[in-house]
Design a protein around this motif. Structure first.
Motif, PDB file in Angstrom:
ATOM      1  N   MET A 115       0.844  -1.193   0.000  1.00  0.00           N
ATOM      2  CA  MET A 115       0.000   0.000   0.000  1.00  0.00           C
ATOM      3  C   MET A 115       0.881   1.244   0.000  1.00  0.00           C
ATOM      4  SD  MET A 115      -2.995  -1.502   0.181  1.00  0.00           S
ATOM      5  CE  MET A 115      -4.221  -0.310   0.711  1.00  0.00           C
ATOM      6  N   LYS A 116       0.262   2.378  -0.375  1.00  0.00           N
ATOM      7  CA  LYS A 116       0.970   3.654  -0.291  1.00  0.00           C
ATOM      8  C   LYS A 116      -0.023   4.731   0.102  1.00  0.00           C
ATOM      9  CE  LYS A 116       0.545   5.104  -5.158  1.00  0.00           C
ATOM     10  NZ  LYS A 116       1.277   5.509  -6.381  1.00  0.00           N
ATOM     11  N   VAL A 117       0.505   5.848   0.557  1.00  0.00           N
ATOM     12  CA  VAL A 117      -0.325   6.958   1.008  1.00  0.00           C
ATOM     13  C   VAL A 117      -0.172   8.130   0.056  1.00  0.00           C
ATOM     14  CG1 VAL A 117      -0.769   8.593   2.878  1.00  0.00           C
ATOM     15  CG2 VAL A 117      -0.108   6.248   3.413  1.00  0.00           C
ATOM     16  N   ILE A 118      -1.296   8.683  -0.400  1.00  0.00           N
ATOM     17  CA  ILE A 118      -1.295   9.861  -1.257  1.00  0.00           C
ATOM     18  C   ILE A 118      -2.181  10.920  -0.607  1.00  0.00           C
ATOM     19  CG2 ILE A 118      -0.884   8.536  -3.363  1.00  0.00           C
ATOM     20  CD1 ILE A 118      -3.848   8.778  -4.011  1.00  0.00           C
ATOM     21  N   PRO A 119      -2.007  12.202  -0.947  1.00  0.00           N
ATOM     22  CA  PRO A 119      -2.880  13.228  -0.370  1.00  0.00           C
ATOM     23  C   PRO A 119      -4.273  13.182  -0.974  1.00  0.00           C
ATOM     24  CG  PRO A 119      -1.349  14.220  -1.922  1.00  0.00           C
ATOM     25  CD  PRO A 119      -0.937  12.794  -1.773  1.00  0.00           C
ATOM     26  N   PHE A 138      -6.044  18.908   2.991  1.00  0.00           N
ATOM     27  CA  PHE A 138      -5.897  17.532   2.535  1.00  0.00           C
ATOM     28  C   PHE A 138      -5.716  16.606   3.729  1.00  0.00           C
ATOM     29  CE2 PHE A 138      -1.534  18.669   3.230  1.00  0.00           C
ATOM     30  CZ  PHE A 138      -0.894  17.482   3.549  1.00  0.00           C
ATOM     31  N   VAL A 139      -5.962  15.321   3.458  1.00  0.00           N
ATOM     32  CA  VAL A 139      -5.737  14.270   4.452  1.00  0.00           C
ATOM     33  C   VAL A 139      -5.039  13.120   3.741  1.00  0.00           C
ATOM     34  CG1 VAL A 139      -7.719  14.868   5.907  1.00  0.00           C
ATOM     35  CG2 VAL A 139      -8.019  13.287   3.991  1.00  0.00           C
ATOM     36  N   ASP A 140      -4.489  12.192   4.509  1.00  0.00           N
ATOM     37  CA  ASP A 140      -3.843  11.025   3.915  1.00  0.00           C
ATOM     38  C   ASP A 140      -4.889  10.066   3.351  1.00  0.00           C
ATOM     39  OD1 ASP A 140      -1.354  11.975   4.549  1.00  0.00           O
ATOM     40  OD2 ASP A 140      -1.189  10.825   6.418  1.00  0.00           O
ATOM     41  N   HIS A 141      -4.554   9.447   2.223  1.00  0.00           N
ATOM     42  CA  HIS A 141      -5.449   8.489   1.575  1.00  0.00           C
ATOM     43  C   HIS A 141      -4.627   7.271   1.179  1.00  0.00           C
ATOM     44  CE1 HIS A 141      -9.109   7.279  -0.442  1.00  0.00           C
ATOM     45  NE2 HIS A 141      -8.465   7.067  -1.576  1.00  0.00           N
ATOM     46  N   ILE A 142      -5.067   6.090   1.568  1.00  0.00           N
ATOM     47  CA  ILE A 142      -4.324   4.863   1.302  1.00  0.00           C
ATOM     48  C   ILE A 142      -4.826   4.200   0.026  1.00  0.00           C
ATOM     49  CG2 ILE A 142      -3.716   2.586   2.203  1.00  0.00           C
ATOM     50  CD1 ILE A 142      -4.126   3.691   4.999  1.00  0.00           C
ATOM     51  N   VAL A 143      -3.888   3.862  -0.870  1.00  0.00           N
ATOM     52  CA  VAL A 143      -4.208   3.193  -2.134  1.00  0.00           C
ATOM     53  C   VAL A 143      -3.222   2.048  -2.325  1.00  0.00           C
ATOM     54  CG1 VAL A 143      -5.178   5.264  -3.189  1.00  0.00           C
ATOM     55  CG2 VAL A 143      -2.731   4.783  -3.440  1.00  0.00           C
ATOM     56  N   PRO A 144      -3.516   1.091  -3.227  1.00  0.00           N
ATOM     57  CA  PRO A 144      -2.559   0.024  -3.514  1.00  0.00           C
ATOM     58  C   PRO A 144      -1.235   0.590  -4.010  1.00  0.00           C
ATOM     59  CG  PRO A 144      -4.716  -0.542  -4.379  1.00  0.00           C
ATOM     60  CD  PRO A 144      -4.805   0.886  -3.921  1.00  0.00           C
ATOM     61  N   ALA A 145      -0.142  -0.086  -3.694  1.00  0.00           N
ATOM     62  CA  ALA A 145       1.188   0.415  -4.040  1.00  0.00           C
ATOM     63  C   ALA A 145       1.380   0.564  -5.539  1.00  0.00           C
ATOM     64  CB  ALA A 145       2.253  -0.524  -3.467  1.00  0.00           C
ATOM     65  N   ASP A 146       0.669  -0.251  -6.338  1.00  0.00           N
ATOM     66  CA  ASP A 146       0.831  -0.173  -7.784  1.00  0.00           C
ATOM     67  C   ASP A 146      -0.128   0.814  -8.446  1.00  0.00           C
ATOM     68  OD1 ASP A 146      -1.473  -1.553  -7.341  1.00  0.00           O
ATOM     69  OD2 ASP A 146      -1.009  -3.246  -8.677  1.00  0.00           O
ATOM     70  N   CYS A 147      -0.895   1.556  -7.628  1.00  0.00           N
ATOM     71  CA  CYS A 147      -1.816   2.562  -8.175  1.00  0.00           C
ATOM     72  C   CYS A 147      -1.019   3.694  -8.820  1.00  0.00           C
ATOM     73  CB  CYS A 147      -2.705   3.110  -7.058  1.00  0.00           C
ATOM     74  SG  CYS A 147      -3.860   4.389  -7.591  1.00  0.00           S
ATOM     75  N   VAL A 169     -14.734  10.364  -4.305  1.00  0.00           N
ATOM     76  CA  VAL A 169     -13.287  10.564  -4.373  1.00  0.00           C
ATOM     77  C   VAL A 169     -12.771   9.995  -5.685  1.00  0.00           C
ATOM     78  CG1 VAL A 169     -11.073   9.920  -3.358  1.00  0.00           C
ATOM     79  CG2 VAL A 169     -12.991  10.537  -1.882  1.00  0.00           C
ATOM     80  N   VAL A 170     -11.994  10.796  -6.424  1.00  0.00           N
ATOM     81  CA  VAL A 170     -11.388  10.330  -7.667  1.00  0.00           C
ATOM     82  C   VAL A 170      -9.872  10.331  -7.512  1.00  0.00           C
ATOM     83  CG1 VAL A 170     -13.289  11.101  -9.134  1.00  0.00           C
ATOM     84  CG2 VAL A 170     -11.393  12.661  -8.674  1.00  0.00           C
ATOM     85  N   LEU A 171      -9.223   9.383  -8.179  1.00  0.00           N
ATOM     86  CA  LEU A 171      -7.769   9.287  -8.166  1.00  0.00           C
ATOM     87  C   LEU A 171      -7.215   9.999  -9.389  1.00  0.00           C
ATOM     88  CD1 LEU A 171      -7.412   5.526  -7.160  1.00  0.00           C
ATOM     89  CD2 LEU A 171      -7.401   7.535  -5.669  1.00  0.00           C
ATOM     90  N   CYS A 172      -6.113  10.741  -9.196  1.00  0.00           N
ATOM     91  CA  CYS A 172      -5.574  11.574 -10.269  1.00  0.00           C
ATOM     92  C   CYS A 172      -4.072  11.356 -10.438  1.00  0.00           C
ATOM     93  CB  CYS A 172      -5.837  13.057  -9.984  1.00  0.00           C
ATOM     94  SG  CYS A 172      -7.586  13.447  -9.704  1.00  0.00           S
ATOM     95  N   LYS A 173      -3.599  11.557 -11.674  1.00  0.00           N
ATOM     96  CA  LYS A 173      -2.187  11.421 -12.024  1.00  0.00           C
ATOM     97  C   LYS A 173      -1.673  12.736 -12.565  1.00  0.00           C
ATOM     98  CE  LYS A 173       1.743   9.379 -13.134  1.00  0.00           C
ATOM     99  NZ  LYS A 173       2.704   8.945 -12.072  1.00  0.00           N
ATOM    100  N   ARG A 174      -0.655  13.290 -11.920  1.00  0.00           N
ATOM    101  CA  ARG A 174      -0.040  14.530 -12.400  1.00  0.00           C
ATOM    102  C   ARG A 174       0.836  14.223 -13.609  1.00  0.00           C
ATOM    103  NH1 ARG A 174      -0.837  18.585  -8.634  1.00  0.00           N
ATOM    104  NH2 ARG A 174      -0.973  17.936  -6.449  1.00  0.00           N
ATOM    105  N   GLY A 175       0.856  15.177 -14.539  1.00  0.00           N
ATOM    106  CA  GLY A 175       1.754  15.073 -15.686  1.00  0.00           C
ATOM    107  C   GLY A 175       1.344  14.070 -16.740  1.00  0.00           C
ATOM    108  N   ALA A 176       0.173  13.442 -16.593  1.00  0.00           N
ATOM    109  CA  ALA A 176      -0.281  12.468 -17.590  1.00  0.00           C
ATOM    110  C   ALA A 176      -0.729  13.186 -18.863  1.00  0.00           C
ATOM    111  CB  ALA A 176      -1.424  11.634 -17.025  1.00  0.00           C
ATOM    112  N   ILE A 177      -0.564  12.539 -19.991  1.00  0.00           N
ATOM    113  CA  ILE A 177      -1.005  13.098 -21.269  1.00  0.00           C
ATOM    114  C   ILE A 177      -2.520  13.058 -21.344  1.00  0.00           C
ATOM    115  CG2 ILE A 177      -0.956  12.837 -23.774  1.00  0.00           C
ATOM    116  CD1 ILE A 177       1.821  11.615 -23.488  1.00  0.00           C
ATOM    117  N   ILE A 178      -3.112  14.209 -21.665  1.00  0.00           N
ATOM    118  CA  ILE A 178      -4.567  14.317 -21.763  1.00  0.00           C
ATOM    119  C   ILE A 178      -4.975  14.240 -23.229  1.00  0.00           C
ATOM    120  CG2 ILE A 178      -6.572  15.784 -21.346  1.00  0.00           C
ATOM    121  CD1 ILE A 178      -5.462  14.737 -18.800  1.00  0.00           C
ATOM    122  N   LYS A 179      -5.822  13.278 -23.539  1.00  0.00           N
ATOM    123  CA  LYS A 179      -6.323  13.107 -24.903  1.00  0.00           C
ATOM    124  C   LYS A 179      -7.817  13.400 -24.937  1.00  0.00           C
ATOM    125  CE  LYS A 179      -5.174   8.802 -25.259  1.00  0.00           C
ATOM    126  NZ  LYS A 179      -4.708   8.543 -23.884  1.00  0.00           N
TER     127      LYS A 179
END
Length: 245
Positions: A115-119, A138-147, A169-179
């Motif tokens: 697991m890992k913690v993301i904001p 923000f608060v800590d949010h736990i997700v699978p390590a491979d997320c 709650v939605v999960l987001c990726k910084r710097g991802a290519i937007i199509k």
């Protein structure tokens, strides 16, 4: 409430009726009425205040056997404080409780690296900070390590329903290519928006609401407008959302 029990406790503590009435801020006559009989209905907040002033558990004032798992003094104090909050304060408390319950439910397993913690930002606007350290929303949010997500956001509004519910709650990726067709968090006109992205052959950009009943919330950015569009992250969804026809 057991008036006889209260009378005995006052006698043991050496506390007069007038003194207790002053401490709990009620008329002496009200307190005298409470002492006259048992099984009298008393406001819960008042009972808690009386028990707190006398240093006795609430169940001692209740007729019959003590109730199981009654709140202790600290828990009762939290209840009283919660009742004094306004709607915004209560929403914040519920948010913290929800997060903590989720943290306990999804506690880290004994095996490391699972697991890992993301904001988790409590509003889309809070995700515009360059780093969590620059904003406390923000608060800590736990997700699978491979997320693949770098952060999460709690969505405010119904413009992306039914694909993204208000308050979800939605999960987001910084710097991802937007199509075309992707959903992202975009900063435009001084506001952070969760929208579906599309760009036409002329370079005009459209930010669509998936909920077409909220098409009034669509954003169109002409290529010639000079408006700078910033994407703070791509929303990671399990399935693609069809673009509006």
């Amino acid at each position: 409430m057991r008036g006889s029990t209260l009378k005995d406790i006052l006698s043991e503590r050496g506390v007069s009726v007038s003194e207790l009435a002053r401490r709990v801020e009620i008329p002496q006559q009200t307190l005298y009425s409470m002492l006259k009989r048992d099984n009298q209905k008393v406001d819960f907040d008042l009972m808690v205040k009386i028990c707190r002033e006398l240093g006795v558990p609430v169940e001692s004032m209740i007729e019959g056997e003590a109730l199981p798992e009654m709140p202790d003094t600290e828990e009762l104090e939290l209840i009283l404080r919660y009742r004094r909050l306004d709607g915004q304060g209560r929403s914040l408390v519920r948010l913290v409780l929800e997060h903590e319950l989720e943290r306990l439910k999804e506690s880290l397993p004994s095996e490391s690296g699972k697991m890992k913690v993301i904001p988790l930002y409590t509003t889309p606007a809070a995700a515009g900070y360059a780093s969590p350290a620059e904003g406390e929303d923000f608060v800590d949010h736990i997700v699978p390590a491979d997320c693949k997500a770098d952060f999460a956001v709690r969505i405010d509004g119904d413009s992306m329903e039914p694909y993204i519910e208000d308050g979800s709650v939605v999960l987001c990726k910084r710097g991802a290519i937007i199509k075309d067709g992707d959903v992202g968090l975009f900063f435009v006109d001084g506001h952070m928006k969760c929208k579906q992205y599309c760009q036409d052959y002329a370079g005009n950009v459209y930010l669509f609401s998936a909920n077409r009943r909220r098409s009034d919330a669509d954003v169109e950015i002409k290529a010639s407008s000079g408006i700078m569009l910033m994407c703070f992250g791509k929303v990671l969804l399990e399935k693609n959302i069809p673009l509006p026809v």
